[in-house]
Design an enzyme around this catalytic site. Structure first.
Site, short mmCIF file in Angstrom:
data_model
loop_
_atom_site.label_atom_id
_atom_site.label_comp_id
_atom_site.label_asym_id
_atom_site.label_seq_id
_atom_site.Cartn_x
_atom_site.Cartn_y
_atom_site.Cartn_z
NE ARG A 36 0.08 -0.97 -1.86
CZ ARG A 36 0.09 -2.19 -2.37
NH1 ARG A 36 0.75 -2.43 -3.48
NH2 ARG A 36 -0.53 -3.18 -1.77
CE LYS A 193 -11.91 -22.01 -4.72
NZ LYS A 193 -10.75 -22.59 -5.35
N GLY A 353 -8.24 -8.70 0.37
CA GLY A 353 -8.74 -9.22 -0.91
C GLY A 353 -9.57 -8.20 -1.68
N GLY A 376 -2.77 -9.01 2.60
CA GLY A 376 -2.33 -10.19 3.35
C GLY A 376 -2.04 -9.89 4.81
P1 AMP Z 1 -12.28 -13.52 -1.89
O1 AMP Z 1 -11.09 -13.08 -2.68
O2 AMP Z 1 -12.14 -14.85 -1.24
O3 AMP Z 1 -12.75 -12.44 -0.93
O4 AMP Z 1 -13.45 -13.77 -2.93
C1 AMP Z 1 -13.98 -12.76 -3.72
C2 AMP Z 1 -14.60 -13.38 -4.93
O5 AMP Z 1 -15.64 -14.25 -4.54
C3 AMP Z 1 -15.22 -12.36 -5.85
O6 AMP Z 1 -14.56 -12.43 -7.09
C4 AMP Z 1 -16.66 -12.81 -5.99
O7 AMP Z 1 -17.15 -12.74 -7.30
C5 AMP Z 1 -16.60 -14.26 -5.56
N1 AMP Z 1 -17.89 -14.73 -5.07
C6 AMP Z 1 -18.53 -14.33 -3.97
N2 AMP Z 1 -19.70 -14.97 -3.83
C7 AMP Z 1 -19.81 -15.81 -4.87
C8 AMP Z 1 -20.79 -16.77 -5.28
N3 AMP Z 1 -21.90 -16.96 -4.57
N4 AMP Z 1 -20.55 -17.47 -6.39
C9 AMP Z 1 -19.42 -17.27 -7.09
N5 AMP Z 1 -18.45 -16.39 -6.77
C10 AMP Z 1 -18.65 -15.67 -5.66
#
Ligand code: AMP
Length: 395
Positions: A36, A193, A353, A376
């Site tokens: 940063r 999610k 993320g 964010g």
């Molecule tokens: P996000 O912060 O929403 O971008 O999610 C990232 C996280 O999603 C990472 O820690 C990944 O390990 C998890 N992830 C992605 N695909 C899967 C999956 N099929 N099963 C479990 N965790 C997952």
């Protein structure tokens, strides 16, 4: 409507209030990642080269409106001096008189703006006070632009203002990706999610031509179409929402690409024994099986999609990339996107993320057109929301 850059304002002889993001991670008083700080160097260098004197405003940690010694910006002075190649004057309680007493090319660092409760409240009194410390306001903290705070929004309205070089690069990349992209434009949205990315999905399907859905989110979409994915990460309460997004995409002419195969294991662990199986509405997994990554055919199909695009937005991994081999699809797709970017056929903009970590793991972060570290703020932009710190710069 647009925003000024450092080239549009005469800053010679002026004190330039410069909002920066120097919220670097620290352990035992040592900076563990100085990215940063490195990223604001072009702005500081340019302001000084144009004869201005930067007065840095920044937050550090979450002191919640209270002075907290462990969240002082003072310990960052040596790192800032090394990065800028000049002395940095730290001031805990700034005043215009103090600032005017400093050399005309000095870099001044003001104590953590969040030590005052008026900062996060965007209190007009604090904005007025900050404005009294400078002649021009320059915002180089895109990562804080989704917050309407005194140092990001309030003060911007009180002085001639402009975007710093990092803010400028960030806005230009995001505008090129989504506001007026070279079409066809597609996106990869992966990660855990659907619930955390609903606004993102809804905004993207209305604006882009192809959406590749991966990761745990893809499980929710496949299950919404009838698949039984055993113990896979998914959100059963969002099946209706997933179907609504599919309908909205269809109505808007946005093609949705879901994985057609997946890497399936019975434990969430690096090196877990796994199979690659076909994924569709008829898939029936055993109760302890989990889809942890997209499969090899999906990786090829996703690469083929990239071949049809001129612009690609990327947020989130295609699988549980932290535990190999469930990083395979993410790495393969990221390498394909990077190769196309290097060949000059694809504009690639990624962020949010875990995306930066995933692309670093694939060893391709350098090859993308632009990687946002704004977290964010990047996501809110992609969700189509107005960012107060950017809106305040609009002329
Ligand atoms: P996000 O912060 O929403 O971008 O999610 C990232 C996280 O999603 C990472 O820690 C990944 O390990 C998890 N992830 C992605 N695909 C899967 C999956 N099929 N099963 C479990 N965790 C997952």
């Amino acid at each position: 409507m647009g925003w000024n850059t450092l080239d549009d304002i005469d800053i010679a002889g002026k004190r330039v209030l410069t909002r920066v993001d120097i919220n670097v991670p620290m352990e035992d008083g040592r900076i563990t990642d100085a990215t940063r700080i490195e990223r604001i160097v072009p702005t500081i260098t340019d302001i000084r080269a144009k004869g201005g004197s930067p007065v840095l405003l920044a937050h550090f940690g979450r002191p919640k409106g209270q002075p907290m010694p462990q969240m002082s910006l003072q310990p960052l002075v040596p790192a800032l001096e090394a990065a800028f190649g000049c002395p940095v004057v730290f001031v805990e309680r700034p005043s215009r008189d103090f600032i005017d007493a400093q050399a005309s090319d000095a870099v001044i660092l003001v104590e953590n703006t969040r030590f005052s409760p008026m900062e996060e409240a965007n209190d007009p009194q604090m904005a007025q006070f900050l404005a009294s410390l400078g002649d021009i306001y320059c915002n180089d903290a895109f990562s804080a632009a989704h917050r309407a705070h005194a140092s990001t929004a309030g003060v911007a309205q009180l002085l001639p203002n402009c975007a710093g070089r990092l803010m400028q690069a960030e806005l230009q990349a995001l505008e090129a990706a989504l506001s007026h992209p070279k079409r066809p434009v597609g996106a990869v949205v992966g990660g855990a999610k659907v619930s955390t990315k609903l606004d993102l999905l809804q905004n993207l399907v209305a604006k882009i031509d192809v959406l590749v859905i991966g990761g745990g989110m893809a499980n929710t979409f496949l299950a919404a179409q009838g698949a039984d994915l055993g113990a896979s990460l998914q959100e059963a309460d969002l099946h209706d929402t997933a179907r609504e997004i599919l309908s909205a995409a269809k109505a808007a002419g946005c093609r949705i690409v879901l994985p057609s195969d997946g890497r399936v294991a019975r434990e969430f662990a690096a090196g877990a024994p796994h199979d690659v199986i076909v994924l569709n509405a008829d898939t029936r997994l055993e109760a302890d099986q989990m889809v942890l990554d997209a499969g090899d055919i999906s990786a090829v199909e996703i690469t083929e999609v990239f071949g049809t695009l001129s612009t690609l937005i990327w947020n989130g991994p295609l699988g549980a990339f932290e535990i190999p081999p469930f990083d395979t699809a993410t790495v393969a797709a990221a390498k394909a996107a990077a190769a196309q970017t290097s060949a000059g056929t694809l504009i690639t903009v990624a962020g949010g993320g875990d995306t930066v970590a995933a692309l670093n793991q694939a060893g391709v972060a350098e090859n993308f057109t632009y990687i946002s570290t704004a977290g964010g703020a990047f996501l809110e932009w992609m969700e189509g929301k107005e960012l107060p710190g950017v809106a305040a710069l609009m002329q």
